[in-house]
Design a protein around this motif. Sequence first.
Motif, mmCIF file in Angstrom:
data_model
loop_
_atom_site.group_PDB
_atom_site.id
_atom_site.type_symbol
_atom_site.label_atom_id
_atom_site.label_comp_id
_atom_site.label_asym_id
_atom_site.label_seq_id
_atom_site.Cartn_x
_atom_site.Cartn_y
_atom_site.Cartn_z
ATOM 1 N N MET A 1 0.784 -1.166 -0.268
ATOM 2 C CA MET A 1 -0.075 -0.473 -0.258
ATOM 3 C C MET A 1 1.110 0.855 -0.151
ATOM 4 N N SER A 2 0.531 2.002 -0.087
ATOM 5 C CA SER A 2 1.367 3.267 -1.087
ATOM 6 C C SER A 2 -0.115 4.714 -1.205
ATOM 7 N N LEU A 3 0.372 5.605 0.080
ATOM 8 C CA LEU A 3 -0.669 6.375 0.258
ATOM 9 C C LEU A 3 -0.140 8.153 -0.174
ATOM 10 N N SER B 1 3.834 -13.252 12.107
ATOM 11 C CA SER B 1 3.460 -14.512 13.031
ATOM 12 C C SER B 1 2.518 -14.902 14.198
ATOM 13 N N SER B 2 2.648 -13.731 14.433
ATOM 14 C CA SER B 2 1.211 -13.855 15.618
ATOM 15 C C SER B 2 0.017 -14.179 14.936
ATOM 16 N N ARG B 3 -0.107 -13.530 14.222
ATOM 17 C CA ARG B 3 -2.450 -13.760 13.406
ATOM 18 C C ARG B 3 -1.814 -13.804 11.847
ATOM 19 N N PRO B 4 -0.902 -15.167 11.297
ATOM 20 C CA PRO B 4 -0.952 -15.299 10.207
ATOM 21 C C PRO B 4 -2.006 -14.738 8.818
ATOM 22 N N GLY B 5 -2.006 -14.347 8.383
ATOM 23 C CA GLY B 5 -2.797 -13.544 7.301
ATOM 24 C C GLY B 5 -3.639 -12.651 7.706
ATOM 25 N N VAL B 6 -4.011 -11.958 8.697
ATOM 26 C CA VAL B 6 -4.972 -11.562 9.788
ATOM 27 C C VAL B 6 -3.976 -10.084 10.392
ATOM 28 N N TYR C 1 -1.309 -7.843 8.689
ATOM 29 C CA TYR C 1 -0.771 -7.708 7.776
ATOM 30 C C TYR C 1 -2.193 -7.175 6.977
ATOM 31 N N ASN C 2 -3.404 -8.355 6.125
ATOM 32 C CA ASN C 2 -4.327 -7.428 5.921
ATOM 33 C C ASN C 2 -5.027 -6.601 6.548
ATOM 34 N N ARG C 3 -5.488 -6.722 7.471
ATOM 35 C CA ARG C 3 -6.279 -6.012 8.713
ATOM 36 C C ARG C 3 -5.883 -4.834 8.598
ATOM 37 N N ALA C 4 -4.434 -4.414 8.772
ATOM 38 C CA ALA C 4 -3.547 -3.402 9.153
ATOM 39 C C ALA C 4 -3.466 -1.687 7.785
ATOM 40 N N TYR D 1 -5.802 -2.945 5.783
ATOM 41 C CA TYR D 1 -7.075 -2.109 5.779
ATOM 42 C C TYR D 1 -7.215 -0.644 5.948
ATOM 43 N N VAL D 2 -7.083 -0.669 8.164
ATOM 44 C CA VAL D 2 -7.069 0.382 8.979
ATOM 45 C C VAL D 2 -6.725 1.547 8.997
ATOM 46 N N LEU D 3 -5.206 1.440 7.982
ATOM 47 C CA LEU D 3 -4.676 2.418 7.781
ATOM 48 C C LEU D 3 -4.963 3.064 6.733
ATOM 49 N N LYS D 4 -4.688 2.213 4.960
ATOM 50 C CA LYS D 4 -5.804 3.474 4.450
ATOM 51 C C LYS D 4 -6.701 3.643 4.811
ATOM 52 N N HIS D 5 -7.903 3.134 5.814
ATOM 53 C CA HIS D 5 -9.442 3.673 5.602
ATOM 54 C C HIS D 5 -8.985 5.418 6.761
ATOM 55 N N LEU D 6 -8.475 5.435 7.748
ATOM 56 C CA LEU D 6 -7.883 6.434 8.820
ATOM 57 C C LEU D 6 -6.785 6.955 7.938
ATOM 58 N N LEU D 7 -6.584 6.993 6.794
ATOM 59 C CA LEU D 7 -5.319 8.121 6.571
ATOM 60 C C LEU D 7 -6.042 8.324 5.044
ATOM 61 N N GLU D 8 -6.521 7.859 4.578
ATOM 62 C CA GLU D 8 -8.060 8.451 2.950
ATOM 63 C C GLU D 8 -8.856 9.435 3.966
ATOM 64 N N SER D 9 -8.828 9.119 5.058
ATOM 65 C CA SER D 9 -10.806 10.241 5.377
ATOM 66 C C SER D 9 -10.364 11.197 5.854
#
Length: 132
Positions: A1-3, A112-117, A119-122, A124-132
């Motif tokens: 992701m690049s903002l 590695s603490s929750r593989p597949g969760v 990175y994808n969730r972070a 999503y959250v950062l994209k929504h935070l920084l584009e809002s």
Amino acid sequence: MSLFLPVRGWCPKGRLAEDGKIPPVYPLQETTSTDYALRTEWNVRDSDGTLVLAYGSLEGGTKLTADLAHKYDRPVLIINALSFSGNDAARFWSWIQEHNIRILNVAGPRESSRPGVIYNRARYVLKHLLES
């Protein structure tokens, strides 16, 4: 992701990361040690505030980050990444303005603490935070 936001900060000596070496495309400075805790401390110290993306209770390096923010008297905002909503975005921007944050440290648990969760969730959250 690049903002298209400027990136800077610290990484462990040797550009050490859990999944190998951090690519040079990320303009990070190396600390004097391979210890992740030193990298964490210097990123907290050199920022105006820290956003912690939580996935339950804070543990390990994520808890250390919040503790260091208190030690350095830096504002810290904890957002539950799993239940993120528009209210969190409003709270984030109010916090940014209230504390005049220009350099934001972002922290959370390792993938590695929750593989597949994590990175994808972070992402999503950062994209929504920084584009809002």
